[in-house]
Write a protein that holds these residues in place. Structure first.
Motif, short mmCIF file in Angstrom:
data_model
loop_
_atom_site.label_atom_id
_atom_site.label_comp_id
_atom_site.label_asym_id
_atom_site.label_seq_id
_atom_site.Cartn_x
_atom_site.Cartn_y
_atom_site.Cartn_z
N GLU B 187 14.59 48.63 -30.01
CA GLU B 187 13.97 47.40 -29.51
C GLU B 187 14.24 46.22 -30.46
OE1 GLU B 187 9.68 47.38 -29.43
OE2 GLU B 187 9.64 45.43 -28.43
N LEU B 188 14.14 46.50 -31.75
CA LEU B 188 14.37 45.44 -32.75
C LEU B 188 15.78 44.87 -32.64
CD1 LEU B 188 13.65 43.83 -35.33
CD2 LEU B 188 14.24 45.86 -36.67
N TYR B 189 16.78 45.76 -32.59
CA TYR B 189 18.17 45.27 -32.58
C TYR B 189 18.53 44.64 -31.23
CZ TYR B 189 17.93 47.89 -36.80
OH TYR B 189 17.51 48.34 -38.02
N GLN B 190 17.90 45.13 -30.17
CA GLN B 190 18.15 44.51 -28.86
C GLN B 190 17.60 43.08 -28.84
OE1 GLN B 190 16.55 47.32 -26.04
NE2 GLN B 190 18.56 48.27 -25.72
N LYS B 191 16.53 42.85 -29.59
CA LYS B 191 15.97 41.50 -29.65
C LYS B 191 16.76 40.60 -30.58
CE LYS B 191 11.60 41.53 -27.66
NZ LYS B 191 10.60 42.59 -27.82
N ILE B 192 17.18 41.15 -31.72
CA ILE B 192 17.73 40.29 -32.78
C ILE B 192 19.23 40.01 -32.60
CG2 ILE B 192 18.52 41.73 -34.75
CD1 ILE B 192 16.27 40.38 -36.38
N ALA B 193 19.99 41.04 -32.20
CA ALA B 193 21.46 40.90 -32.17
C ALA B 193 21.96 39.80 -31.24
CB ALA B 193 22.12 42.24 -31.87
N PRO B 194 21.41 39.66 -30.03
CA PRO B 194 21.95 38.62 -29.14
C PRO B 194 21.65 37.20 -29.61
CG PRO B 194 20.59 40.22 -27.93
CD PRO B 194 20.37 40.46 -29.38
N GLU B 195 20.73 37.08 -30.55
CA GLU B 195 20.32 35.75 -31.00
C GLU B 195 21.24 35.15 -32.05
OE1 GLU B 195 17.73 34.00 -29.85
OE2 GLU B 195 17.15 35.57 -28.45
N ILE B 196 22.10 35.95 -32.63
CA ILE B 196 22.91 35.45 -33.75
C ILE B 196 24.37 35.82 -33.56
CG2 ILE B 196 21.06 35.42 -35.47
CD1 ILE B 196 22.17 38.09 -36.39
N ASP B 197 25.24 35.06 -34.24
CA ASP B 197 26.68 35.27 -34.03
C ASP B 197 27.39 35.79 -35.28
OD1 ASP B 197 26.52 33.04 -35.55
OD2 ASP B 197 27.56 31.71 -34.16
N VAL B 198 26.65 36.48 -36.14
CA VAL B 198 27.31 37.18 -37.26
C VAL B 198 27.01 38.68 -37.11
CG1 VAL B 198 27.09 35.17 -38.80
CG2 VAL B 198 25.35 36.99 -38.89
N PRO B 199 27.79 39.52 -37.79
CA PRO B 199 27.55 40.96 -37.66
C PRO B 199 26.13 41.37 -38.08
CG PRO B 199 29.66 40.56 -38.75
CD PRO B 199 28.97 39.24 -38.62
N VAL B 200 25.60 42.37 -37.37
CA VAL B 200 24.29 42.93 -37.69
C VAL B 200 24.47 44.41 -38.03
CG1 VAL B 200 22.00 43.52 -36.79
CG2 VAL B 200 23.07 41.35 -36.16
N ILE B 201 23.88 44.81 -39.14
CA ILE B 201 23.90 46.22 -39.53
C ILE B 201 22.49 46.77 -39.33
CG2 ILE B 201 24.40 47.87 -41.39
CD1 ILE B 201 26.79 46.03 -40.54
#
Lengths: 204, 252
Positions: B187-201
């Motif tokens: 849930e956390l990564y589904q919320k956070i990843a689309p909001e930013i344009d740099v890689p997420v680990i």
């Protein structure tokens, strides 16, 4: 002996460490005589094109590098920004002339299809020219960190990776080689590339 | 296209890897360079070293560690833990680190992100964000100091802010999942990843191979980080990559 051209490039020490690990003798130098007497040259590089060319010019190394490559035919390997400097021009923050050792220009990776710029990570090489000493790169992943790429004739491409556009990964024009990726950060395949350059491309 | 990255994380305490790494037949199980070399052999895509002592004295030890590791191991190295100044970043990068991870110091002085990014490039600056659900107020809250101090800051707002300030990558740890071995915080990564344009680990919660499959298939993250499952040999990287390939996750 190989010479690494000393112009305060960010990845210089990691490149030297890789050659040390391979047992290849290498010297960091900005001395024109040592550069012209080397058996092979490494041009490292991280950062922006303009300042890097300015540093090479300030150190009066541009003509030395050209003489080493064009007159003395010393093989050269440019790495990352060092590879980009081999081309004619770059449009990174304004127009800048490069060393002009490979025809082509350095342009921005287009931001499209949700691709993140810079390209940062491991991407898969597709061999474009067969029969060089680097055929083993086919299908191998190497490590990239860059926002600009070389736009050049396909005949200079040893390998390329797909990142929305076809990104030249390893290039060659005669005895001038370049890798957009960081062989010093690409694990075994990277070390194999450095070793092949040092032991098979460079005259022993 | 870029391969999804598998990233083991090593806690370093006074120059030694703290948690036992017992999948290896190593002579010295605490030696960072030996462990790093083994992970490279296994096919890890990147390593994170977390300096958990982070005193001034330990910092110079950490520089030594990075120097030694980078003589033997030729893959991207990220160093984090208590880094508070551009000078410290520079010393670690010179020693052979490729990226610097900022956490508490980025909250205390966000300008550090920009200073680092300007001097070394955005790609060198990772911002680590420790996140825990605030059940009362129903938001993802940022924690600092190893998860001890709550900040009241919304994690998604903070993630966007640090990217604006120059962060080139985010390492997002779910404190709700960390240590549970019950899977990444989808849930956390589904919320956070689309909001930013740099890689997420993604980090925190890995217990089995399916957890990695899950996070890569359900979330647009670029890498997944774990510690104990790798250190104790519960998951080996070659097996994990085989499993990921079965599910058409692009790995090296």
């Amino acid at each position: 002996m190989l010479a690494v051209i000393d112009y305060d490039a960010g990845n210089t020490f990691n490149v030297i460490k890789a050659f040390d690990y391979l047992g290849v003798k290498i010297k960091l130098t900005d001395n024109p005589t040592e550069i012209l007497e080397s058996s092979g040259l490494i041009l490292p590089g991280v950062g922006a094109f303009g300042p890097a060319m300015a540093t090479l010019e300030k150190k009066q190394l541009v003509d030395v590098i050209k003489e080493a490559v064009l007159v003395k035919k010393i093989p050269l390997l440019g790495i990352c920004l060092g590879m980009q400097l081999l081309f004619e021009k770059s449009s990174e923050y304004g127009e800048h002339n490069g060393l002009g050792l490979i025809p082509g220009n350095i342009i921005a990776i287009p931001e499209k299809g949700g691709l993140k710029v810079p390209q940062m990570g491991w991407n898969k090489n597709r061999l474009k020219i067969q029969g060089t000493k680097f055929d083993f790169i086919e299908g191998q992943y190497s490590y990239f960190v860059h926002s600009f790429y070389a736009s050049c004739d396909k005949k200079y491409l040893i390998s390329a990776v797909d990142y929305g556009v076809e990104v030249p990964a390893m290039v060659q024009n005669g005895s001038v080689f370049g890798t957009q990726f960081h062989p010093e950060k690409s694990g075994k395949i990277g070390l194999d590339i450095l070793e092949t350059f040092a032991k098979k491309v460079v005259r022993q | 296209m870029l391969a999804k990255r598998i990233i083991p994380c090593l806690d370093v305490d006074n120059g030694r890897v703290k948690k036992g790494v017992n999948f290896l037949d190593l002579v010295d199980v605490g030696e960072p360079a030996a462990i790093a070399a083994e992970y490279e052999k296994q096919g890890a895509d990147e390593l994170v070293f977390l300096d958990i002592t982070a005193t001034n004295q330990a910092r110079s030890t950490m520089i030594d560690v990075v120097e030694k590791v980078s003589r033997k191991v030729f893959m991207p190295l990220t160093v984090g833990g208590g880094i508070k100044s551009v000078a410290e970043m520079q010393n670690l990068l010179r020693a052979g680190a490729d990226k610097i991870s900022l956490n508490s110091a980025a909250i205390a002085s966000p300008s550090l992100i920009t200073e680092g990014a300007k001097k070394f490039g955005n790609q060198c600056i990772v911002v680590a964000i420790d996140v825990k659900r605030n059940h009362e107020k129903k938001f993802f809250e940022v924690y600092t100091h190893g998860g001890k101090i709550s900040t009241g800051i919304d994690a998604i707002t903070w993630a966007k802010k640090v990217v604006e300030l120059g962060a080139g990558e985010l390492l997002v740890t779910s404190m709700d999942q960390d240590g549970t071995k019950s899977g990444f915080d989808i849930e956390l990564y589904q919320k956070i990843a689309p909001e930013i344009d740099v890689p997420v680990i993604a980090s925190g919660g890995a217990g089995k191979m399916e957890d990695f499959v899950d996070v890569f298939r359900k979330c647009n993250v670029d890498g997944a980080l774990a510690a104990s499952v790798f250190h104790y040999g519960e998951i080996t990287i070659p097996n994990l990559k085989e499993e990921l390939k079965k599910f058409e996750v692009n790995v090296r």
